[in-house]
Design an enzyme around this catalytic site. Structure first.
Site, PDB file in Angstrom:
ATOM      1  N   ASP B  30       6.367  28.422  -5.764  1.00  0.00           N
ATOM      2  CA  ASP B  30       5.606  29.199  -6.742  1.00  0.00           C
ATOM      3  C   ASP B  30       6.418  29.619  -7.958  1.00  0.00           C
ATOM      4  OD1 ASP B  30       6.018  32.584  -5.612  1.00  0.00           O
ATOM      5  OD2 ASP B  30       7.076  30.812  -4.871  1.00  0.00           O
ATOM      6  N   LYS B 142       1.257  36.167  -2.302  1.00  0.00           N
ATOM      7  CA  LYS B 142       2.608  36.685  -2.237  1.00  0.00           C
ATOM      8  C   LYS B 142       2.861  37.595  -3.440  1.00  0.00           C
ATOM      9  CE  LYS B 142       6.570  35.785  -4.432  1.00  0.00           C
ATOM     10  NZ  LYS B 142       7.448  34.611  -4.498  1.00  0.00           N
ATOM     11  N   GLU B 183       6.657  41.285   0.371  1.00  0.00           N
ATOM     12  CA  GLU B 183       8.039  40.882   0.094  1.00  0.00           C
ATOM     13  C   GLU B 183       8.834  41.987  -0.596  1.00  0.00           C
ATOM     14  OE1 GLU B 183       8.523  37.276  -2.189  1.00  0.00           O
ATOM     15  OE2 GLU B 183      10.715  37.455  -2.243  1.00  0.00           O
ATOM     16  N   GLU B 185      12.201  42.492  -1.543  1.00  0.00           N
ATOM     17  CA  GLU B 185      13.523  41.878  -1.572  1.00  0.00           C
ATOM     18  C   GLU B 185      14.587  42.852  -2.046  1.00  0.00           C
ATOM     19  OE1 GLU B 185      14.105  38.225  -3.804  1.00  0.00           O
ATOM     20  OE2 GLU B 185      16.244  38.179  -3.296  1.00  0.00           O
ATOM     21  N   LYS B 225       8.085  39.212   4.231  1.00  0.00           N
ATOM     22  CA  LYS B 225       9.093  38.299   3.662  1.00  0.00           C
ATOM     23  C   LYS B 225      10.278  39.152   3.209  1.00  0.00           C
ATOM     24  CE  LYS B 225       9.850  34.679   0.171  1.00  0.00           C
ATOM     25  NZ  LYS B 225       9.275  33.504  -0.533  1.00  0.00           N
ATOM     26  N   SER B 295      10.498  31.202   4.465  1.00  0.00           N
ATOM     27  CA  SER B 295       9.676  31.015   3.269  1.00  0.00           C
ATOM     28  C   SER B 295      10.714  30.752   2.173  1.00  0.00           C
ATOM     29  CB  SER B 295       8.847  32.251   2.938  1.00  0.00           C
ATOM     30  OG  SER B 295       8.166  32.043   1.696  1.00  0.00           O
ATOM     31  N   TYR B 358      12.467  35.542 -11.130  1.00  0.00           N
ATOM     32  CA  TYR B 358      11.723  34.269 -11.190  1.00  0.00           C
ATOM     33  C   TYR B 358      10.230  34.471 -11.200  1.00  0.00           C
ATOM     34  CZ  TYR B 358      11.096  34.528  -6.036  1.00  0.00           C
ATOM     35  OH  TYR B 358      10.791  34.914  -4.743  1.00  0.00           O
TER      36      TYR B 358
END
Lengths: 358, 358
Positions: B30, B142, B183, B185, B225, B295, B358
């Site tokens: 993605d 996501k 997610e 992170e 995630k 993932s 990103y």
């Protein structure tokens, strides 16, 4: 900061895991002097220290019972009592492979501005008290927070304050060598259905585990003592399999698997109900990465108390009644209870007392 | 209110469970137009729609690859693209037993008053967008929240804001039929040790699950995630078994078992590192009541991109390489990876980019 990693960390983890040994559970014998008085009065026994001592000796020395127990929760007075022959109760328990536990809260007080909701007190000087209890032989503790279901209850204030109190109690216990049993009891009182109980239970447990994380509690060294998920006391009953499904699902949704075991409270359930519900949970085929066991008070002692009636000549009969319930609940933790124990009238008797305080 | 129980509940539970099928994982393809541009630059390929389409066709039609995947995350443009022969990518995936997913966040923005911390945007009209994506064939979504470790970071504000954003995104997805991948992170950037990463990860995950509970998200219909728990990029590396132990313990302490699977992000890890660490987790003997799978974006595509270099004559070689990485990670989800996957030159190359966006 991460979770507690002080000098008692390994011991806490080992003791919490031991309490969750399949086939074993907890006898909650921590009734305060006032509460045990109500029990004794129901069998026409005087509420004096020697009778309280005699009752607990009857329980702890019941032949064959201790093998089904991993822990016994005591009231402070009992921690320092002995058998008639002079042996400290703590030694009786230790020799029987049973960890002594201690109730450390000091009861509930009302929260201003709420509809009769409460919080639990007992944090003052708790560290010192825990040290004394540890020196006396205690290895786990218990603190009961109480919530109720109503049109606007439990309120966010009640949930937050009780969760915070539980977390403060828990970390102080761990710092002083006692495994904290976290008990957020949602009273069964009311006419709400099973779904309402499930919602509230999930909300309350989520708040508890967030608070425990905030306070750096080592989850591997704790136990949870929750209510089962059931309809309210004034609502139609459901089958044990349904209680099992809803209860386990609530735990799956809120309780991290670092917690080694759940030791259910019996609320107002009869002896037989409590055993059957626990049994159904252990028969359920679903993810259960923690032991599901018992921490029963009334649901282990009711018929024993009645059989004793305060009379020396009844001790044997009373101890046999306790052994029956202990064995039944031990089987329930393994999902092998067949309900074949002599189901006495007393065992099926509901033990519900509205707005229970003890 | 309890958690989501609307018309998509059963489908969400089924799809989330499917994504966690042992032996399968997710290809994160993605990359936004800007980000894929950076990848193309590194192999001297023009960043135009045809090249972006060609790369994704290379990946999705690589022989033998789809059996190792349960899902592919797409950027919006890709959701509507087709193979050169005219077959929609979504159909290619469906026929291969792979669920299409869609990135729905709109990147990060800075939080005022913090030391460069961010929150993620994308909630405006999200319900409508989810409905469109569902119609186009997407079945999961996501949303990437980003946190970083520093002397006073992450701040409580950053944790709360990102957790709340994730929870809002998650419930909106569920109301519109998409399984939300949550997610949070925590960037690997920094010189902190693994203990610090563990502390922060546990704190962040606890906040996420409290927020998800507050927002009535159906945990059985979600995926997590997270980052693995590792030392910072500027600190000494540790063995895969250590990463496995710390990572799984962090999950045991914070993630309720109702969540069916964890799909790790690869962060800046090389292809081989990411595979070996995942493998170590699946070999670990401890409580793991959820699938542990992948993932991966860079850690699945890096060497394949290099092998392709934008040239048609390299497609077959690139696809074989891609097959090798997918197979390796499939084995890692089963704990059976032996090392030395399909000759990827550069498989051990670190893919760390400081402060990755990103």
């Amino acid at each position: 900061m991460s979770a507690y990693r002080g000098k008692y960390a390994d011991e806490l983890i080992a003791n919490a895991a031991y309490i969750g040994t399949p086939g074993k559970g907890i006898l909650a014998a921590d009734e305060s002097t006032g509460t045990i008085g109500k029990r004794l009065s129901s069998i026409n026994v005087e509420n004096v220290e020697s009778n309280r001592r005699a009752l607990r000796e009857l329980l702890f020395c019941a032949p064959g019972a201790l093998q089904y127990l991993s822990g016994v929760i005591l009231f402070e007075e009992t921690l320092y009592q002995k058998t008639a022959a002079g042996k400290p109760f703590v030694d009786v328990l230790n020799e029987g492979g049973v960890l002594p536990g201690i109730k450390v809260d000091k009861g509930t007080v009302e929260l201003a501005g709420t509809n009769g909701e409460t919080t639990t007190q007992g944090l003052d000087g708790l560290a010192q008290r825990c040290q004394q209890y540890y020196a006396a032989g205690a290895r786990f503790a218990k603190w009961r927070a109480v919530l109720k279901i109503g049109p606007n209850e439990p309120s966010q204030l009640a949930i937050n304050d009780n969760a915070n109190g539980l977390a403060r109690y828990a970390i102080i216990c761990q710092e002083n060598g006692l495994v904290p049993i976290v008990e957020p009891e949602i009273l069964v009182d009311g006419s709400h259905d099973l779904n309402k109980c499930a919602e509230v239970t999930e909300r309350v447990l989520a708040a508890c585990y967030k608070a425990l994380n905030d306070h750096h509690v080592l989850l591997e060294g704790t136990l949870l003592k929750p209510n089962m998920v059931t309809p309210g006391s004034d609502a139609p009953k459901v089958a044990p399999e349904v209680v099992a499904e809803y209860t386990v699902r609530a735990l799956q949704r809120t309780m991290p698997c670092a917690v080694p075991a759940v030791v259910f409270l019996s609320g107002g359930q009869s002896e037989e109900e409590a055993t059957r519900n626990l049994n159904a949970m252990n028969q359920l085929k679903t993810k259960k990465p923690w032991t599901l066991s018992f921490s029963f008070g009334r649901a282990l002692q009711q018929s024993t108390l009645k059989a004793w009636a305060g009379k020396e000549e009844n001790v044997g009969k009373a101890q046999a009644a306790l052994l029956t319930r202990c064995k039944a609940n031990s089987e329930a933790t393994l999902g092998t209870y067949k309900g074949d124990s002599a189901v006495s009238q007393d065992a099926s008797e509901s033990l519900h007392v509205k707005d229970y305080k003890y």
